[in-house]
Scaffold this motif. Structure first.
Motif, PDB file in Angstrom:
ATOM      1  N   MET A   1      16.462   9.555  22.610  1.00 53.98           N
ATOM      2  CA  MET A   1      14.732   9.381  23.134  1.00 53.98           C
ATOM      3  C   MET A   1      14.056   8.242  21.453  1.00 53.98           C
ATOM      4  O   MET A   1      14.301   8.851  20.499  1.00 53.98           O
ATOM      5  CB  MET A   1      13.460  10.452  23.173  1.00 53.98           C
ATOM      6  N   ALA A   2      13.370   7.303  21.817  1.00 55.35           N
ATOM      7  CA  ALA A   2      12.577   6.376  20.709  1.00 55.35           C
ATOM      8  C   ALA A   2      11.163   7.261  20.048  1.00 55.35           C
ATOM      9  O   ALA A   2      10.964   8.234  20.899  1.00 55.35           O
ATOM     10  CB  ALA A   2      12.216   4.373  21.089  1.00 55.35           C
ATOM     11  N   ASN A   3      11.431   6.737  19.110  1.00 53.16           N
ATOM     12  CA  ASN A   3      10.165   7.968  18.476  1.00 53.16           C
ATOM     13  C   ASN A   3       9.442   6.711  17.595  1.00 53.16           C
ATOM     14  O   ASN A   3      10.223   5.556  16.934  1.00 53.16           O
ATOM     15  CB  ASN A   3      10.570   9.101  17.793  1.00 53.16           C
ATOM     16  N   ILE A   4       8.443   7.038  17.210  1.00 51.47           N
ATOM     17  CA  ILE A   4       8.117   5.509  15.980  1.00 51.47           C
ATOM     18  C   ILE A   4       8.337   6.938  14.619  1.00 51.47           C
ATOM     19  O   ILE A   4       7.533   8.465  14.573  1.00 51.47           O
ATOM     20  CB  ILE A   4       5.999   5.892  16.433  1.00 51.47           C
ATOM     21  N   ALA A   5       8.464   6.433  14.128  1.00 52.44           N
ATOM     22  CA  ALA A   5       9.025   6.853  12.242  1.00 52.44           C
ATOM     23  C   ALA A   5       7.350   7.082  11.261  1.00 52.44           C
ATOM     24  O   ALA A   5       7.620   8.085  10.513  1.00 52.44           O
ATOM     25  CB  ALA A   5      10.357   6.996  12.321  1.00 52.44           C
ATOM     26  N   SER A   6       7.388   5.606  11.360  1.00 51.36           N
ATOM     27  CA  SER A   6       6.318   5.727  10.899  1.00 51.36           C
ATOM     28  C   SER A   6       4.600   4.286  10.901  1.00 51.36           C
ATOM     29  O   SER A   6       5.395   3.734  12.342  1.00 51.36           O
ATOM     30  CB  SER A   6       6.942   4.619   9.372  1.00 51.36           C
ATOM     31  N   VAL A   7       4.235   4.313  10.659  1.00 48.26           N
ATOM     32  CA  VAL A   7       3.158   3.490  10.513  1.00 48.26           C
ATOM     33  C   VAL A   7       3.006   3.152   9.662  1.00 48.26           C
ATOM     34  O   VAL A   7       2.889   3.485   8.491  1.00 48.26           O
ATOM     35  CB  VAL A   7       1.697   3.536  10.986  1.00 48.26           C
ATOM     36  N   THR A   8       2.867   1.297   9.616  1.00 51.54           N
ATOM     37  CA  THR A   8       2.260   0.424   8.068  1.00 51.54           C
ATOM     38  C   THR A   8       1.379  -0.585   8.267  1.00 51.54           C
ATOM     39  O   THR A   8       0.889  -0.891   9.522  1.00 51.54           O
ATOM     40  CB  THR A   8       3.695  -0.323   7.962  1.00 51.54           C
ATOM     41  N   LEU A   9       0.533  -0.342   7.598  1.00 49.96           N
ATOM     42  CA  LEU A   9      -1.111  -0.910   7.897  1.00 49.96           C
ATOM     43  C   LEU A   9      -1.067  -2.106   6.704  1.00 49.96           C
ATOM     44  O   LEU A   9      -0.037  -2.064   5.438  1.00 49.96           O
ATOM     45  CB  LEU A   9      -1.845   0.113   7.057  1.00 49.96           C
ATOM     46  N   GLU A  10      -1.009  -2.844   7.106  1.00 48.54           N
ATOM     47  CA  GLU A  10      -1.180  -4.132   6.000  1.00 48.54           C
ATOM     48  C   GLU A  10      -2.524  -4.989   5.915  1.00 48.54           C
ATOM     49  O   GLU A  10      -3.654  -4.427   6.709  1.00 48.54           O
ATOM     50  CB  GLU A  10      -0.594  -5.268   7.506  1.00 48.54           C
ATOM     51  N   VAL A  11      -2.503  -4.670   4.343  1.00 52.73           N
ATOM     52  CA  VAL A  11      -3.481  -4.042   3.911  1.00 52.73           C
ATOM     53  C   VAL A  11      -3.172  -5.247   2.804  1.00 52.73           C
ATOM     54  O   VAL A  11      -2.767  -6.257   1.998  1.00 52.73           O
ATOM     55  CB  VAL A  11      -4.017  -2.716   3.438  1.00 52.73           C
ATOM     56  N   THR A  12      -5.419  -5.774   2.062  1.00 46.05           N
ATOM     57  CA  THR A  12      -4.904  -7.205   1.100  1.00 46.05           C
ATOM     58  C   THR A  12      -5.079  -6.221  -0.314  1.00 46.05           C
ATOM     59  O   THR A  12      -4.988  -7.350  -1.396  1.00 46.05           O
ATOM     60  CB  THR A  12      -6.757  -8.099   1.274  1.00 46.05           C
ATOM     61  N   ALA A  15      -2.026  -1.356  -3.755  1.00 46.58           N
ATOM     62  CA  ALA A  15      -2.820  -0.091  -4.762  1.00 46.58           C
ATOM     63  C   ALA A  15      -4.204   1.058  -4.748  1.00 46.58           C
ATOM     64  O   ALA A  15      -4.080   1.804  -4.831  1.00 46.58           O
ATOM     65  CB  ALA A  15      -2.747  -0.358  -5.809  1.00 46.58           C
ATOM     66  N   ALA A  16      -4.827  -0.212  -3.769  1.00 45.77           N
ATOM     67  CA  ALA A  16      -6.595   0.769  -4.040  1.00 45.77           C
ATOM     68  C   ALA A  16      -6.186   1.135  -2.327  1.00 45.77           C
ATOM     69  O   ALA A  16      -7.282   2.197  -2.379  1.00 45.77           O
ATOM     70  CB  ALA A  16      -7.456  -0.568  -2.772  1.00 45.77           C
ATOM     71  N   ALA A  17      -5.567   0.145  -1.127  1.00 47.05           N
ATOM     72  CA  ALA A  17      -5.260   2.020  -0.226  1.00 47.05           C
ATOM     73  C   ALA A  17      -4.440   3.232  -0.152  1.00 47.05           C
ATOM     74  O   ALA A  17      -4.297   3.982   0.167  1.00 47.05           O
ATOM     75  CB  ALA A  17      -4.264   0.682   0.814  1.00 47.05           C
ATOM     76  N   ASP A  18      -3.848   3.105  -1.284  1.00 50.35           N
ATOM     77  CA  ASP A  18      -2.420   4.188  -1.265  1.00 50.35           C
ATOM     78  C   ASP A  18      -3.829   5.176  -1.875  1.00 50.35           C
ATOM     79  O   ASP A  18      -4.056   6.237  -1.465  1.00 50.35           O
ATOM     80  CB  ASP A  18      -1.286   3.883  -2.700  1.00 50.35           C
ATOM     81  N   ARG A  19      -4.509   4.781  -2.887  1.00 55.47           N
ATOM     82  CA  ARG A  19      -5.362   5.817  -3.675  1.00 55.47           C
ATOM     83  C   ARG A  19      -6.180   6.150  -2.636  1.00 55.47           C
ATOM     84  O   ARG A  19      -6.533   7.149  -2.595  1.00 55.47           O
ATOM     85  CB  ARG A  19      -6.311   4.835  -5.270  1.00 55.47           C
ATOM     86  N   PHE A  20      -7.070   5.640  -1.318  1.00 59.00           N
ATOM     87  CA  PHE A  20      -8.140   6.342  -0.502  1.00 59.00           C
ATOM     88  C   PHE A  20      -7.263   6.477   0.502  1.00 59.00           C
ATOM     89  O   PHE A  20      -7.509   8.194   0.467  1.00 59.00           O
ATOM     90  CB  PHE A  20      -8.170   4.530   0.247  1.00 59.00           C
ATOM     91  N   TYR A  21      -5.970   6.762   0.894  1.00 59.96           N
ATOM     92  CA  TYR A  21      -4.963   7.239   2.216  1.00 59.96           C
ATOM     93  C   TYR A  21      -4.559   8.484   1.161  1.00 59.96           C
ATOM     94  O   TYR A  21      -4.311  10.334   1.504  1.00 59.96           O
ATOM     95  CB  TYR A  21      -3.601   6.519   2.792  1.00 59.96           C
ATOM     96  N   ALA A  29       4.556   7.684   2.717  1.00 60.18           N
ATOM     97  CA  ALA A  29       5.386   7.685   3.468  1.00 60.18           C
ATOM     98  C   ALA A  29       6.075   9.232   3.573  1.00 60.18           C
ATOM     99  O   ALA A  29       5.932   9.810   2.895  1.00 60.18           O
ATOM    100  CB  ALA A  29       6.368   7.110   2.515  1.00 60.18           C
ATOM    101  N   PRO A  30       7.222   9.328   4.458  1.00 61.80           N
ATOM    102  CA  PRO A  30       7.613   8.649   5.623  1.00 61.80           C
ATOM    103  C   PRO A  30       6.479   7.904   6.603  1.00 61.80           C
ATOM    104  O   PRO A  30       6.708   6.758   6.942  1.00 61.80           O
ATOM    105  CB  PRO A  30       9.072   9.072   5.627  1.00 61.80           C
ATOM    106  N   GLN A  31       5.302   8.610   6.650  1.00 65.15           N
ATOM    107  CA  GLN A  31       4.941   8.808   7.970  1.00 65.15           C
ATOM    108  C   GLN A  31       3.956   7.878   7.605  1.00 65.15           C
ATOM    109  O   GLN A  31       3.905   6.257   8.876  1.00 65.15           O
ATOM    110  CB  GLN A  31       3.804   9.484   8.886  1.00 65.15           C
ATOM    111  N   LEU A  32       3.228   6.568   6.465  1.00 66.31           N
ATOM    112  CA  LEU A  32       1.888   5.797   6.757  1.00 66.31           C
ATOM    113  C   LEU A  32       2.350   5.241   5.153  1.00 66.31           C
ATOM    114  O   LEU A  32       2.782   5.959   4.478  1.00 66.31           O
ATOM    115  CB  LEU A  32       1.066   6.953   5.948  1.00 66.31           C
ATOM    116  N   ARG A  33       2.917   3.664   5.705  1.00 66.06           N
ATOM    117  CA  ARG A  33       3.322   2.877   4.668  1.00 66.06           C
ATOM    118  C   ARG A  33       2.408   1.940   4.757  1.00 66.06           C
ATOM    119  O   ARG A  33       1.611   1.718   5.316  1.00 66.06           O
ATOM    120  CB  ARG A  33       4.614   2.912   5.246  1.00 66.06           C
ATOM    121  N   LEU A  34       2.299   1.170   3.128  1.00 63.51           N
ATOM    122  CA  LEU A  34       1.664   0.421   3.396  1.00 63.51           C
ATOM    123  C   LEU A  34       1.975  -0.840   2.935  1.00 63.51           C
ATOM    124  O   LEU A  34       3.168  -1.133   2.127  1.00 63.51           O
ATOM    125  CB  LEU A  34       0.392   0.467   2.106  1.00 63.51           C
TER     126      LEU A  34
END
Length: 215
Positions: A1-12, A15-21, A29-34
């Motif tokens: 069965m196929a799965n989503i292992a992670s989602v990658t958000l494309e951000v400008t 570093a700022a996005a990592d601090r926020f999340y 990681a591994p579920q949320l990547r930037l």
């Protein structure tokens, strides 16, 4: 069965996005990547991300930390027929829903995330549902032509294991999260899974997990 292992958000600004999340939800990681991106995007990007928790106190705690870290409230947390929840827009533009099926607290907030869900707003619900079934995803729940949820793998840690995928009609999802349905440009989202690379009927790209992790 196929799965989503992670989602990658494309951000400008990764570093700022990592601090926020990290500050807002304790996610990474591994579920949320930037990934850095300057791809043009305006309006509704056609998706939202949802964190399911045990009780209202956890919803309130996560919303408070997200707002403190720079998020904007789209829908204040309130009770409804299905439970309790609210909607935020992160500084990078991604929309997040924080929710629980419980209406009363049974103890202090733990901030534990039980499920991490990706909600895709699709133009042709039946076509998108057939497409994902053809890619090996198994339908777990389906409510007519309005909503479908696919099975995910076993829970493995603070984000509830593999990311759960659900489909809404595009306009219905926009209404659910409190925005207008119009939008142009990039989705600013890439899905990582165990299937081969492909792009779905609404333009959401999938990469193999190894490629997503290396990017």
């Amino acid at each position: 069965m196929a799965n989503i292992a992670s989602v990658t958000l494309e951000v400008t600004d990764t570093a700022a996005a990592d601090r926020f999340y990290t500050a807002a939800f304790g996610l990474g990681a591994p579920q949320l990547r930037l990934r850095a991106s300057e791809a043009p995007t305006t309006g509704f990007r056609g998706f939202s991300l949802a964190l399911t928790v045990a009780q209202p106190a956890d919803v309130d705690s996560l919303i408070a930390s997200a707002v403190d870290a720079g998020a904007t409230v789209l829908k204040p947390a309130t009770k409804s027929l299905w439970g309790y929840g609210g909607v935020l827009r992160a500084p990078d533009g991604a929309i997040w829903k924080l929710a629980t099926s419980a209406k009363k607290n049974t103890g202090p907030a733990t901030r534990r995330i039980d499920e991490f869900v990706l909600l895709l707003g699709v133009a042709d619900f039946a076509e998108s549902k057939r497409f994902y079934v053809s890619q090996g995803l198994a339908v777990a729940k389906s409510f007519g032509s309005r909503y479908a949820e696919f099975e995910s793998g076993p829970a493995e840690g603070p984000g509830g294991g593999p990311v759960k995928l659900a489909l809404y009609r595009h306009r219905a999802l926009a209404k659910e999260v409190g925005v207008t349905p119009e939008g142009t440009g990039s989705h600013r989202l890439v899905l990582g899974g165990d299937a081969a690379d492909f792009t779905d009927p609404d333009g959401f790209p999938w990469e193999t997990t190894a490629q997503a992790a290396a990017s």
